[in-house]
Motif scaffolding. Structure first.
Motif, PDB file in Angstrom:
ATOM      1  N   LEU A 135       0.975  -1.291  -0.309  1.00  0.00           N
ATOM      2  CA  LEU A 135      -0.251  -0.047   0.075  1.00  0.00           C
ATOM      3  C   LEU A 135       0.832   1.576   0.228  1.00  0.00           C
ATOM      4  N   THR A 136       1.125   0.877  -0.716  1.00  0.00           N
ATOM      5  CA  THR A 136       2.762   2.494  -1.134  1.00  0.00           C
ATOM      6  C   THR A 136       1.592   3.728  -1.465  1.00  0.00           C
ATOM      7  N   GLU A 137       1.930   4.781  -1.290  1.00  0.00           N
ATOM      8  CA  GLU A 137       1.426   6.178  -2.011  1.00  0.00           C
ATOM      9  C   GLU A 137       2.083   6.529  -3.126  1.00  0.00           C
ATOM     10  N   ARG A 138       3.484   5.323  -3.253  1.00  0.00           N
ATOM     11  CA  ARG A 138       3.916   6.239  -4.415  1.00  0.00           C
ATOM     12  C   ARG A 138       3.479   5.028  -5.873  1.00  0.00           C
ATOM     13  N   LYS A 139       2.799   4.726  -5.647  1.00  0.00           N
ATOM     14  CA  LYS A 139       2.743   3.399  -6.796  1.00  0.00           C
ATOM     15  C   LYS A 139       0.982   3.553  -7.608  1.00  0.00           C
ATOM     16  N   LYS A 140       0.982   3.737  -8.224  1.00  0.00           N
ATOM     17  CA  LYS A 140      -0.055   4.204  -9.116  1.00  0.00           C
ATOM     18  C   LYS A 140      -1.181   2.527  -8.577  1.00  0.00           C
ATOM     19  N   GLU A 141      -1.825   2.486  -8.830  1.00  0.00           N
ATOM     20  CA  GLU A 141      -2.835   1.169  -8.563  1.00  0.00           C
ATOM     21  C   GLU A 141      -3.968   1.191  -9.835  1.00  0.00           C
ATOM     22  N   ILE A 142      -3.899   0.318 -10.877  1.00  0.00           N
ATOM     23  CA  ILE A 142      -5.344  -0.220 -11.209  1.00  0.00           C
ATOM     24  C   ILE A 142      -6.589  -0.443 -10.867  1.00  0.00           C
ATOM     25  N   LYS A 143      -6.145  -1.706  -9.774  1.00  0.00           N
ATOM     26  CA  LYS A 143      -7.079  -2.313  -8.486  1.00  0.00           C
ATOM     27  C   LYS A 143      -8.348  -2.344  -7.820  1.00  0.00           C
ATOM     28  N   PRO A 144      -8.969  -2.215  -7.905  1.00  0.00           N
ATOM     29  CA  PRO A 144      -9.789  -1.791  -7.218  1.00  0.00           C
ATOM     30  C   PRO A 144     -10.206  -2.686  -5.637  1.00  0.00           C
ATOM     31  N   ILE A 145      -9.601  -3.496  -5.585  1.00  0.00           N
ATOM     32  CA  ILE A 145      -9.615  -3.670  -4.002  1.00  0.00           C
ATOM     33  C   ILE A 145      -7.970  -3.318  -3.674  1.00  0.00           C
ATOM     34  N   ILE A 146      -7.514  -3.165  -4.417  1.00  0.00           N
ATOM     35  CA  ILE A 146      -5.978  -2.056  -3.640  1.00  0.00           C
ATOM     36  C   ILE A 146      -6.524  -1.041  -3.246  1.00  0.00           C
ATOM     37  N   TYR A 147      -7.478   0.091  -4.280  1.00  0.00           N
ATOM     38  CA  TYR A 147      -7.716   1.278  -3.779  1.00  0.00           C
ATOM     39  C   TYR A 147      -8.768   0.911  -2.104  1.00  0.00           C
ATOM     40  N   LYS A 148      -9.439  -0.347  -2.510  1.00  0.00           N
ATOM     41  CA  LYS A 148     -10.295  -0.222  -1.234  1.00  0.00           C
ATOM     42  C   LYS A 148      -9.963  -0.622   0.264  1.00  0.00           C
ATOM     43  N   LEU A 149      -8.919  -1.212  -0.181  1.00  0.00           N
ATOM     44  CA  LEU A 149      -7.528  -1.884   1.212  1.00  0.00           C
ATOM     45  C   LEU A 149      -7.191  -0.492   1.533  1.00  0.00           C
ATOM     46  N   LYS A 150      -6.542   0.602   0.459  1.00  0.00           N
ATOM     47  CA  LYS A 150      -5.589   1.484   0.594  1.00  0.00           C
ATOM     48  C   LYS A 150      -7.095   2.532   1.780  1.00  0.00           C
ATOM     49  N   TYR A 151      -8.223   2.249   0.892  1.00  0.00           N
ATOM     50  CA  TYR A 151      -9.355   3.730   1.965  1.00  0.00           C
ATOM     51  C   TYR A 151      -9.215   2.959   3.188  1.00  0.00           C
ATOM     52  N   ASN A 152      -9.276   1.438   3.546  1.00  0.00           N
ATOM     53  CA  ASN A 152      -9.732   0.810   4.833  1.00  0.00           C
ATOM     54  C   ASN A 152      -7.997   1.083   5.328  1.00  0.00           C
ATOM     55  N   TYR A 153      -7.036   0.902   5.279  1.00  0.00           N
ATOM     56  CA  TYR A 153      -5.589   1.289   5.381  1.00  0.00           C
ATOM     57  C   TYR A 153      -6.241   3.000   6.584  1.00  0.00           C
TER      58      TYR A 153
END
Length: 224
Positions: free
Chosen positions: A146-164
């Motif tokens: 869940l690094t901030e510098r890495k751009k993500e395209i997968k919805p699950i990672i967006y959700k995990l970043k929000y939960n974190y």
């Protein structure tokens, strides 16, 4: 004891090449590596220990997986009907299941991007619970760093970043990075528990400060 490990990738030959695993780049080499890390694991973990697997236990590369378990008599019927892509997928899923089932400990799976099986498949492998993330006090457990510098395209990672981001956590226990360390960020502590991380020596690791009482309570609740 409470242990953490990640990215075993059972049966995946490509990991030998990409992550410098010390075995021959061949299917035989992949099996030898699997036995190597299983022996390492079994030399440390006892049946009563708790082990969190932070994803990517092994891929059988299938988009759909029937939530039933086929015996040898039923397999040929499924191939004739075309319900499953090919026999090798069944063989790979059975191989992964056998490897995981042979590992001692009370096992919890935090799903990664290569864990395509159904939750019932992983329970049949011996996992007590299957999640995308867990939170214990200051510790956020998930597959991705869940690094901030890495751009993500997968919805699950967006959700995990929000939960974190909406949790009280400042520490992330993760996999996914293999033998590379994620970027450092002020105010965040990351623990890369991948077997390919040189600091783990291909073995599960303990983490100082983890709230053991809450983890024991959580695991105890799974058997009720």
């Amino acid at each position: 004891m409470i242990y953490f490990t990640s990215d075993l990738h059972f049966g995946e030959m490509a990991c030998i090449k990409y992550f410098n695993r010390p075995f021959e780049f061949s299917n035989e080499g992949a099996i030898q590596f699997d036995c190597f890390i299983r022996n390492k694991y079994c030399s440390l973990v006892k049946d009563e220990d708790i082990v969190f697997f932070l994803g990517d236990v092994g891929s059988f590369n299938v988009a759909i997986f029937e939530e039933i378990y086929l015996n040898e008599m039923a397999m040929d019927d499924f191939y004739e009907e075309g319900s499953l892509p090919d026999k090798s997928i069944i063989e790979r899923s059975a191989y992964i299941k056998n490897m995981i089932s042979s590992l001692p400990g009370q096992k919890i799976l935090i799903k990664g991007n290569h864990d395509e099986g159904s939750n019932s498949y992983y329970r049949d492998c011996g996992f007590l619970d299957i999640k995308h993330y867990l939170v214990f006090d200051d510790f956020f457990l998930c597959h991705y760093p869940l690094t901030e510098r890495k751009k993500e395209i997968k919805p699950i990672i967006y959700k995990l970043k929000y939960n974190y981001a909406t949790s009280p956590c400042t520490s992330i226990i993760h996999g996914h990075s293999h033998n590379k360390s994620p970027y450092s960020e002020v105010g965040k502590t990351r623990y890369n528990v991948c077997v390919d991380n040189p600091a783990t020596n291909y073995m599960p690791v303990t983490i100082e400060g983890i709230p053991e009482d809450k983890i024991y309570e959580y695991v105890s609740s799974l058997s009720k």
